[in-house]
Design a protein around this motif. Structure first.
Motif, PDB file in Angstrom:
ATOM      1  N   THR A 110      -6.591  38.901  82.403  1.00  0.00           N
ATOM      2  CA  THR A 110      -5.654  39.921  82.718  1.00  0.00           C
ATOM      3  C   THR A 110      -4.798  39.144  83.789  1.00  0.00           C
ATOM      4  N   ALA A 111      -3.304  39.038  83.438  1.00  0.00           N
ATOM      5  CA  ALA A 111      -2.462  38.228  84.150  1.00  0.00           C
ATOM      6  C   ALA A 111      -2.347  38.891  85.739  1.00  0.00           C
ATOM      7  N   ILE A 112      -2.151  40.145  85.794  1.00  0.00           N
ATOM      8  CA  ILE A 112      -1.786  40.958  87.010  1.00  0.00           C
ATOM      9  C   ILE A 112      -2.874  41.993  86.960  1.00  0.00           C
ATOM     10  N   PRO A 113      -4.197  41.837  87.343  1.00  0.00           N
ATOM     11  CA  PRO A 113      -4.973  43.012  87.534  1.00  0.00           C
ATOM     12  C   PRO A 113      -4.840  44.210  88.440  1.00  0.00           C
ATOM     13  N   PHE A 114      -4.042  43.789  89.323  1.00  0.00           N
ATOM     14  CA  PHE A 114      -3.670  44.619  90.609  1.00  0.00           C
ATOM     15  C   PHE A 114      -2.583  45.345  90.036  1.00  0.00           C
ATOM     16  N   ARG A 188      -0.093  38.108  95.661  1.00  0.00           N
ATOM     17  CA  ARG A 188      -0.915  39.011  95.401  1.00  0.00           C
ATOM     18  C   ARG A 188      -1.213  39.518  93.988  1.00  0.00           C
ATOM     19  N   GLY A 189      -0.178  39.528  93.031  1.00  0.00           N
ATOM     20  CA  GLY A 189      -0.481  39.968  91.644  1.00  0.00           C
ATOM     21  C   GLY A 189      -1.322  39.095  90.994  1.00  0.00           C
ATOM     22  N   ILE A 190      -1.165  37.623  90.870  1.00  0.00           N
ATOM     23  CA  ILE A 190      -1.535  36.697  90.406  1.00  0.00           C
ATOM     24  C   ILE A 190      -2.340  35.671  90.695  1.00  0.00           C
ATOM     25  N   ILE A 191      -1.778  35.146  91.990  1.00  0.00           N
ATOM     26  CA  ILE A 191      -2.439  33.953  92.642  1.00  0.00           C
ATOM     27  C   ILE A 191      -3.863  34.519  93.371  1.00  0.00           C
ATOM     28  N   LEU A 192      -3.650  35.702  94.149  1.00  0.00           N
ATOM     29  CA  LEU A 192      -4.767  36.198  94.789  1.00  0.00           C
ATOM     30  C   LEU A 192      -5.981  36.748  93.693  1.00  0.00           C
ATOM     31  N   GLU A 200     -15.238  34.481  96.393  1.00  0.00           N
ATOM     32  CA  GLU A 200     -15.520  35.762  97.116  1.00  0.00           C
ATOM     33  C   GLU A 200     -14.381  36.348  97.575  1.00  0.00           C
ATOM     34  N   GLU A 201     -13.890  37.548  97.626  1.00  0.00           N
ATOM     35  CA  GLU A 201     -12.896  38.248  97.970  1.00  0.00           C
ATOM     36  C   GLU A 201     -12.287  37.945  99.264  1.00  0.00           C
ATOM     37  N   LYS A 202     -13.198  37.563 100.168  1.00  0.00           N
ATOM     38  CA  LYS A 202     -13.004  37.078 101.627  1.00  0.00           C
ATOM     39  C   LYS A 202     -11.991  35.907 101.754  1.00  0.00           C
ATOM     40  N   ALA A 203     -12.810  35.111 100.787  1.00  0.00           N
ATOM     41  CA  ALA A 203     -12.151  33.548 100.860  1.00  0.00           C
ATOM     42  C   ALA A 203     -10.853  33.717 100.179  1.00  0.00           C
ATOM     43  N   ALA A 204     -10.614  34.396  98.980  1.00  0.00           N
ATOM     44  CA  ALA A 204      -9.257  34.646  98.386  1.00  0.00           C
ATOM     45  C   ALA A 204      -8.386  35.152  99.209  1.00  0.00           C
ATOM     46  N   VAL A 205      -8.610  36.083 100.240  1.00  0.00           N
ATOM     47  CA  VAL A 205      -7.770  36.884 100.999  1.00  0.00           C
ATOM     48  C   VAL A 205      -7.303  35.662 102.066  1.00  0.00           C
ATOM     49  N   LEU A 206      -8.093  34.888 102.728  1.00  0.00           N
ATOM     50  CA  LEU A 206      -7.980  33.913 103.521  1.00  0.00           C
ATOM     51  C   LEU A 206      -6.824  32.744 103.173  1.00  0.00           C
ATOM     52  N   PHE A 207      -7.352  32.000 101.901  1.00  0.00           N
ATOM     53  CA  PHE A 207      -6.659  31.073 101.319  1.00  0.00           C
ATOM     54  C   PHE A 207      -5.346  31.505 100.863  1.00  0.00           C
ATOM     55  N   SER A 208      -5.085  32.586 100.201  1.00  0.00           N
ATOM     56  CA  SER A 208      -3.841  33.099  99.499  1.00  0.00           C
ATOM     57  C   SER A 208      -3.029  33.469 100.789  1.00  0.00           C
ATOM     58  N   GLY A 209      -3.467  34.017 101.858  1.00  0.00           N
ATOM     59  CA  GLY A 209      -2.419  34.199 102.941  1.00  0.00           C
ATOM     60  C   GLY A 209      -2.113  33.093 103.654  1.00  0.00           C
ATOM     61  N   LEU A 210      -2.907  31.892 103.631  1.00  0.00           N
ATOM     62  CA  LEU A 210      -2.530  30.833 104.213  1.00  0.00           C
ATOM     63  C   LEU A 210      -1.112  29.935 103.573  1.00  0.00           C
ATOM     64  N   ALA A 211      -1.764  30.049 102.053  1.00  0.00           N
ATOM     65  CA  ALA A 211      -0.682  29.149 101.299  1.00  0.00           C
ATOM     66  C   ALA A 211       0.711  30.082 101.204  1.00  0.00           C
ATOM     67  N   PHE A 212       0.612  31.389 101.118  1.00  0.00           N
ATOM     68  CA  PHE A 212       1.820  32.418 101.388  1.00  0.00           C
ATOM     69  C   PHE A 212       2.476  32.018 102.528  1.00  0.00           C
ATOM     70  N   GLY A 213       2.019  31.759 103.714  1.00  0.00           N
ATOM     71  CA  GLY A 213       2.557  31.312 104.890  1.00  0.00           C
ATOM     72  C   GLY A 213       3.158  30.139 104.783  1.00  0.00           C
ATOM     73  N   PHE A 214       2.572  28.978 104.216  1.00  0.00           N
ATOM     74  CA  PHE A 214       3.047  27.611 104.234  1.00  0.00           C
ATOM     75  C   PHE A 214       4.244  27.533 103.116  1.00  0.00           C
ATOM     76  N   SER A 215       4.242  28.686 102.143  1.00  0.00           N
ATOM     77  CA  SER A 215       5.344  28.549 101.282  1.00  0.00           C
ATOM     78  C   SER A 215       6.782  28.854 101.731  1.00  0.00           C
ATOM     79  N   THR A 240      -4.161  44.643  99.475  1.00  0.00           N
ATOM     80  CA  THR A 240      -4.202  44.561  97.889  1.00  0.00           C
ATOM     81  C   THR A 240      -5.606  44.775  97.448  1.00  0.00           C
ATOM     82  N   VAL A 241      -6.459  44.037  97.818  1.00  0.00           N
ATOM     83  CA  VAL A 241      -7.866  43.760  97.388  1.00  0.00           C
ATOM     84  C   VAL A 241      -8.444  45.293  97.514  1.00  0.00           C
ATOM     85  N   LYS A 242      -8.481  45.766  98.924  1.00  0.00           N
ATOM     86  CA  LYS A 242      -8.726  47.352  99.135  1.00  0.00           C
ATOM     87  C   LYS A 242      -8.409  48.420  98.413  1.00  0.00           C
ATOM     88  N   SER A 243      -7.181  48.314  98.106  1.00  0.00           N
ATOM     89  CA  SER A 243      -6.345  49.487  97.375  1.00  0.00           C
ATOM     90  C   SER A 243      -6.501  48.929  96.029  1.00  0.00           C
TER      91      SER A 243
END
Length: 270
Positions: A110-114, A188-192, A200-215, A240-243
């Protein structure tokens, strides 16, 4: 035992490669970024049976980002006001979005499950999101977060000389909505989503946030400011993960865009 350890480490290797690839791309080391991503694809192809959707997601993101830069060059030739070109620049994020949607579909994901109605009553904890001494419902957290962000920008906002002309209002509303929506769909829609499926969700949140900042580095922001964007990206991802929806993060992101423009951190090129 060794094989099990390697397979357990592979998700974190892929998340690290993605984050490093984003950073290399942002400092214009394009060849190294692509070598890193396609090297990972070859490694997984020959040495691992692990699903390879995320390695192709890395390659798809980098390819989409390169096409984004090419599209931005084409925008310069359009006889339009510069503030409109900036809004169109943000709209060009649809290029990596469409590429990643295609890759997701090819791997039966599913491309954008959120992309669904948020669970506003889900709890977020302080200070560690999943645990802490206090908890708040997402709807209350969002209100408090936006109020705190406004307070942080308030001095700059009231000190800025904003004319509130028609052109300024078009830029304020158009940029805030388009940038917020495009970045949330992408990050958050696709990459996360792909990261959360990989690890696991915690690693996904951390790495997606870091990459987002660098972008944001190629947009001219300092490394320190990009680290602050990374902290924001981590909280966007957590909300996003929580909601289970990108919409709370989109509302929050859009509000911060408004504050950044009103404060002059994002300059109106009128």
């Amino acid at each position: 035992m060794k094989t099990a350890y390697v397979n357990k480490s592979l998700p974190f290797l892929q998340l690290s490669v993605f984050t490093a690839g984003v950073l290399l791309f942002q400092v214009k080391l394009f060849a190294f970024a692509f070598i890193l991503s396609f090297g990972l694809i070859i490694f997984l192809l020959f040495l691992s049976k692990q699903e390879r959707v995320f390695s192709w997601t890395i390659a798809g993101y980098l390819t989409g980002s390169l096409l984004f830069l090419y599209g931005d060059k084409l925008l310069d030739a359009l006889p339009l006001p510069y503030y409109i070109l900036l809004i169109l620049n943000r709209l060009l994020l649809v290029i990596p979005i469409l590429i990643l949607v295609y890759i997701s579909i090819k791997f039966n994901k599913t491309a954008i499950p959120f992309l669904q109605k948020p669970d506003w009553n889900s709890l977020i904890f302080f200070p560690f999101i999943w645990s802490g001494f206090h908890s708040l419902k997402i709807k209350h957290f969002l209100i408090i977060a936006i109020v705190i962000n406004f307070a942080a920008f308030a001095y700059s906002i009231f000190s800025a000389d904003n004319s509130f002309s028609r052109d300024f209002l078009i830029f304020l509303i158009g940029f805030s909505i388009v940038n917020g929506l495009m970045e949330e769909l992408l990050w958050r829609g696709i990459i996360l989503s792909r990261m959360a499926e990989l690890s696991e969700e915690k690693a996904a949140v951390l790495f997606s946030g870091l990459a987002f900042g660098f972008s944001h580095m190629m947009l001219g922001y300092s490394f320190i400011l990009c680290l602050l964007f990374a902290v924001g990206g981590i909280f966007y991802a957590a909300v996003t993960v929580k909601s289970q929806s990108i919409f709370p993060a989109f509302i929050w992101h859009m509000a911060i865009n408004v504050f950044m423009i009103l404060s002059g951190l994002v300059s109106f090129p009128g």
